[in-house]
Design an enzyme around this catalytic site. Sequence first.
Site, PDB file in Angstrom:
ATOM      1  N   GLY A  80      35.394  37.541  48.467  1.00 35.48           N
ATOM      2  CA  GLY A  80      33.090  38.372  47.321  1.00 35.48           C
ATOM      3  C   GLY A  80      33.735  39.803  46.570  1.00 35.48           C
ATOM      4  N   ARG A  83      32.992  45.769  48.274  1.00 37.61           N
ATOM      5  CA  ARG A  83      33.346  47.124  48.180  1.00 37.61           C
ATOM      6  C   ARG A  83      32.926  47.227  46.344  1.00 37.61           C
ATOM      7  NH1 ARG A  83      38.849  49.910  47.667  1.00 37.61           N
ATOM      8  NH2 ARG A  83      40.111  48.267  47.165  1.00 37.61           N
ATOM      9  N   LYS A 102      32.135  50.456  42.026  1.00 39.71           N
ATOM     10  CA  LYS A 102      33.706  50.449  43.211  1.00 39.71           C
ATOM     11  C   LYS A 102      34.196  51.299  43.785  1.00 39.71           C
ATOM     12  CE  LYS A 102      37.951  48.531  43.036  1.00 39.71           C
ATOM     13  NZ  LYS A 102      39.357  47.909  42.842  1.00 39.71           N
ATOM     14  N   ASP A 114      35.768  48.541  54.428  1.00 42.66           N
ATOM     15  CA  ASP A 114      34.833  49.380  55.182  1.00 42.66           C
ATOM     16  C   ASP A 114      33.583  49.469  53.760  1.00 42.66           C
ATOM     17  OD1 ASP A 114      36.042  50.779  52.973  1.00 42.66           O
ATOM     18  OD2 ASP A 114      36.974  52.285  54.811  1.00 42.66           O
ATOM     19  N   GLY A 115      33.780  49.369  52.936  1.00 41.29           N
ATOM     20  CA  GLY A 115      32.841  48.757  51.633  1.00 41.29           C
ATOM     21  C   GLY A 115      33.624  50.084  50.406  1.00 41.29           C
ATOM     22  N   ARG A 165      33.163  50.896  36.360  1.00 34.81           N
ATOM     23  CA  ARG A 165      33.858  49.340  35.259  1.00 34.81           C
ATOM     24  C   ARG A 165      32.761  48.912  34.946  1.00 34.81           C
ATOM     25  NH1 ARG A 165      37.147  46.356  39.857  1.00 34.81           N
ATOM     26  NH2 ARG A 165      35.362  45.380  40.300  1.00 34.81           N
ATOM     27  N   ARG A 172      35.378  35.985  38.366  1.00 40.84           N
ATOM     28  CA  ARG A 172      36.801  35.193  38.411  1.00 40.84           C
ATOM     29  C   ARG A 172      36.959  34.095  38.750  1.00 40.84           C
ATOM     30  NH1 ARG A 172      37.612  40.551  41.165  1.00 40.84           N
ATOM     31  NH2 ARG A 172      36.211  41.585  41.384  1.00 40.84           N
ATOM     32  N   ASP A 241      41.402  36.211  43.033  1.00 39.99           N
ATOM     33  CA  ASP A 241      40.469  36.549  42.904  1.00 39.99           C
ATOM     34  C   ASP A 241      40.477  38.107  41.736  1.00 39.99           C
ATOM     35  OD1 ASP A 241      41.994  36.948  45.193  1.00 39.99           O
ATOM     36  OD2 ASP A 241      40.855  38.746  45.185  1.00 39.99           O
TER      37      ASP A 241
HETATM   38  N1  LIG Z   1      37.929  48.583  51.698  1.00 40.97           N
HETATM   39  C1  LIG Z   1      37.352  47.085  51.697  1.00 40.97           C
HETATM   40  N2  LIG Z   1      35.917  47.486  51.825  1.00 40.97           N
HETATM   41  C2  LIG Z   1      35.600  46.008  51.335  1.00 40.97           C
HETATM   42  N3  LIG Z   1      35.838  45.018  51.059  1.00 40.97           N
HETATM   43  C3  LIG Z   1      37.311  45.438  50.777  1.00 40.97           C
HETATM   44  C4  LIG Z   1      37.798  46.735  50.365  1.00 40.97           C
HETATM   45  N4  LIG Z   1      39.152  46.395  50.024  1.00 40.97           N
HETATM   46  C5  LIG Z   1      39.569  45.494  49.573  1.00 40.97           C
HETATM   47  N5  LIG Z   1      38.176  44.753  49.816  1.00 40.97           N
HETATM   48  C6  LIG Z   1      38.073  42.458  49.500  1.00 40.97           C
HETATM   49  O1  LIG Z   1      39.585  41.976  49.132  1.00 40.97           O
HETATM   50  C7  LIG Z   1      39.446  42.069  48.417  1.00 40.97           C
HETATM   51  C8  LIG Z   1      40.502  41.661  48.087  1.00 40.97           C
HETATM   52  O2  LIG Z   1      40.598  42.882  47.890  1.00 40.97           O
HETATM   53  P1  LIG Z   1      41.704  43.350  46.322  1.00 40.97           P
HETATM   54  O3  LIG Z   1      41.878  44.637  46.534  1.00 40.97           O
HETATM   55  O4  LIG Z   1      42.192  42.278  45.693  1.00 40.97           O
HETATM   56  O5  LIG Z   1      40.227  43.588  45.279  1.00 40.97           O
HETATM   57  P2  LIG Z   1      39.071  44.987  45.431  1.00 40.97           P
HETATM   58  O6  LIG Z   1      40.233  46.203  45.050  1.00 40.97           O
HETATM   59  O7  LIG Z   1      38.429  45.671  46.312  1.00 40.97           O
HETATM   60  O8  LIG Z   1      38.090  44.802  44.310  1.00 40.97           O
HETATM   61  P3  LIG Z   1      38.508  44.187  43.075  1.00 40.97           P
HETATM   62  O9  LIG Z   1      39.084  42.226  42.424  1.00 40.97           O
HETATM   63  O10 LIG Z   1      36.836  43.614  42.518  1.00 40.97           O
HETATM   64  O11 LIG Z   1      38.714  45.504  41.954  1.00 40.97           O
HETATM   65  C9  LIG Z   1      38.004  41.652  47.492  1.00 40.97           C
HETATM   66  O12 LIG Z   1      37.242  40.625  47.889  1.00 40.97           O
HETATM   67  C10 LIG Z   1      37.247  42.996  47.763  1.00 40.97           C
HETATM   68  O13 LIG Z   1      35.738  43.204  47.671  1.00 40.97           O
END
Ligand SMILES: Nc1ncnc2c1ncn2[C@@H]1O[C@H](COP(=O)(O)OP(=O)(O)OP(=O)(O)O)[C@@H](O)[C@H]1O
Length: 479
Positions: A80, A83, A102, A114-115, A165, A172, A241
Amino acid sequence: MDNSFASLPPAFYTRLMPTPLPSPYLVGVSAPAAQLLGLTPADVAASLDVVIGNTVPERALPLAAVYSGHQFGVWAGQLGDGRAILFGDVATEQGPMELQWKGAGMTPYSRMGDGRAVLRSSIREFLCSEAMHALGIPTSRALAVAGSDQGVMRETAETSAVVVRMAPSFVRFGSFEHWYYRQKNAELKVLADYVIERFYPALREEANPYRALLEEVTRRTAHLIAHWQAVGFMHGVMNTDNMSILGLTLDYGPYGFMEAFDANHICNHTDQQGRYSYANQPQVGHWNCYALAQALLPLIGEVDETQAALDVYQPEFAAKLDELLHAKLGLSVLDQHFDTDRALLDDMFAMLEGVDFTLFFRRLSGVRAADASGDEPLRDLFIDRAAFDAWAERYRARLRAEQSDDQARTLAMNQVNPKYVLRNYLAQVAIEKAQNKDFSEVERLLAVLQRPYDEQPEHEHYAALPPDWASHLEVSCSS
Ligand SMILES: Nc1ncnc2c1ncn2[C@@H]1O[C@H](COP(=O)(O)OP(=O)(O)OP(=O)(O)O)[C@@H](O)[C@H]1O
């Protein structure tokens, strides 16, 4: 501002507000992305509080969407928007665009995170989204990036940033897998109907719209990955995802552009097995479509129909890549040359080992059909000059079968072989300056990348081979 995604039942998301960040500063704005929204860069700059997520636009309905997915080939369960926060959609000449922050704080899907997103990765996402768009590759866009000195911990202490963005949709493959694995067919259908209604309305007329959806998404994914291969783009984390239901490049993390050619290059330092290497991307794209097919099976109903929809992947990928590679070489796709062209391309990739991918294709346009008088700048890229000369003779022979003259071909090739791509070291230089509050390089680099096919004599150095220090750069999933 509306939020169409919020028209879905509440099970699909959680409504919430972004978490404010102190003392925001603007890091960069994309003028063409702003223009799409009917804004100027100055308008965006004046709305810094919205960019960072401290002010929520009127009538916005911020929410974090739920999805699941396969990560590195393994079922990861619920993920999900951990962040990312979707705040609404805006009408544009290209149809409605959804806007997301983001890095705007924790959500119920943040799990251990940490979001937040760090300045480094936010600049990388911002620049590459817009660079890919300018290259003509389907992608989410980036409007702006803003930073705050609020610290976040990664491998070292870094600072926070937020990217705004945009995409018509951020749904997805994993959004469908989420309901399939929970055996919630009613929700699966709601999501599929929403996607068809909004983004693939022509498919409503099909006998089996869900099968048609799978086939169309499979086709778009195959085409997308053909584009990546042709430009030497490596995504780095092709988890389900991160696969867009619209066939867009989504989630710019540890991506890279091929420099010294190595078919097995792995751009993501975290990917030790090389699952997402350059050479593996086409196959992984297919695997991901398979995961989507599995999720859509309850709606499609027939295994054979599902398989048939998936089977378009290979021929669509091969035909698109062939078309793109022919254009890169200034050749037309002609049946009578099928075998010679295959051998010419295979031998080209074998010969390319260790040679800069972008420079090779760009300089190829200088080769003349009649003789070797235009070969020099290209030939200089090779250590094994004899191998190059032998290949160039074959290429020349093939060029002579074309209708075009040298000049016309050079022009056409320069429209498809970029001079400027986002090399990791170029991003790194911009990031380091930005970390010292000098954002001028982000702006300059973005401007160069927004015209990747143009000669920009004043920016020639952005097209140069990477410096020695660049070989030590590593990008990983940490962001
Ligand atoms: N610092 C963070 N805090 C909270 N959730 C995170 C963080 N980094 C990644 N996630 C979550 O972990 C999962 C996989 O991370 P990934 O790096 O593929 O995605 P992302 O770069 O955060 O997001 P997106 O796919 O929306 O560009 C996603 O569900 C993402 O929201």
